[in-house]
Write an enzyme that holds these catalytic residues in place. Sequence first.
Site, PDB file in Angstrom:
ATOM      1  N   ASP A 139       0.646  -1.242   0.005  1.00 24.17           N
ATOM      2  CA  ASP A 139       0.035   0.042   0.000  1.00 24.17           C
ATOM      3  C   ASP A 139       0.955   1.171   0.139  1.00 24.17           C
ATOM      4  O   ASP A 139       2.002   1.348   0.361  1.00 24.17           O
ATOM      5  CB  ASP A 139      -0.826  -0.056   1.299  1.00 24.17           C
ATOM      6  N   ASP A 143       0.005   5.267   1.032  1.00 22.95           N
ATOM      7  CA  ASP A 143      -0.472   6.238   1.808  1.00 22.95           C
ATOM      8  C   ASP A 143      -0.630   5.436   3.136  1.00 22.95           C
ATOM      9  O   ASP A 143      -1.325   4.640   3.380  1.00 22.95           O
ATOM     10  CB  ASP A 143      -1.434   6.881   1.509  1.00 22.95           C
ATOM     11  N   ASN A 178      -9.025  -0.957   3.461  1.00 24.33           N
ATOM     12  CA  ASN A 178      -8.855  -1.434   1.895  1.00 24.33           C
ATOM     13  C   ASN A 178      -7.391  -2.505   1.800  1.00 24.33           C
ATOM     14  O   ASN A 178      -7.565  -2.891   0.699  1.00 24.33           O
ATOM     15  CB  ASN A 178      -8.858  -0.386   1.028  1.00 24.33           C
TER      16      ASN A 178
END
Length: 244
Positions: A9, A11, A196
Site C-alpha cells: 500500500d 499512503d 482496503n
Amino acid sequence: MDIKLIALDMDGTLLNCDEAVSDFNREKIAEALAKDVQVVLSTGRWLGSCYPYAESLNLSSFLITCNGGEIWTIDKKLKERHLLDPQRIQMMWELAEGLRMHARMVSTDRIWFGERPDDFSTHEWLKFGCESHDTEKLDTLVKELSHYDDLELTNSLPINIEVNPKGVHKASALETVCDALGITMENVMAAGDSLNDIKMIQEAGVGVAMGNAQEAIKNVADYVTDTNNQHGVGKAIDKFVLSK
C-alpha cells in the site's frame, strides 16, 4: 516462507506523512529487487498519482490501482479493469450531497472532487469515495450503501469510505498478478494500514500491518512493523525477505 512478491500500500504504508519514500525504504526495496523479488504497489490511488513512485523505485512488473479497480503493467498497458454502474455513482453522489459531504470520484479520465458531470453515463467509473470527520455522517452513508449487494465498501482512512464493484479489492487483483507471474499468494508479503488492505493482508503468505495501522488490520496481520514515518516497510522487507 519463500517470498517472491512484495505488495505495498502507499499512503500510510510505503509513504511517510510527507508523501515521500524514505531512503531506508528505497534501499530495502532495491535490495529486494536485486534478489529477483517483485515489488508491486497496491493502492487506492489512480495510475497518474502512483506511477511516478513506481518509476522512481525502478519497479518492473505490475501496478494495482483504485483498490484493484485496475491492474497495469509497468509500461502502462491495461491488464484488467472493473467499473461501477454510472447509475450507482450518481446515486452515491446524491446521497453524499444530501449529507453535505464532498464526494471524490475516480473515472478513467479524471478525478472528480466536490463536483459532478452533467451526465454520469458518459464516463467510465472506477471508484467512489467520501471523507468526513463527522462519524455520524459516515455511519449513515455506510448504512445506506450496505443495502446494495453490488458494492464493495472499505476505507483508506478512519475518516473516509471507498466503494468499488463487489468482489473488487486488492486481494483479488493480487491473485491475478500472482497468476500472471506463476506464483501463489503464499509467496506474497503484503503490507498496509487500512481496511482496503485487510483482505490482501489476510490472504498473503505474510501479512504485515503498519505500526500506525487501524486496529482491525493489526488484529489480522501476521506481524506488526514500525510506523510509516519510521521506515516500517523497509524493516519488514529486511525481516521477511532479505534476512532469509
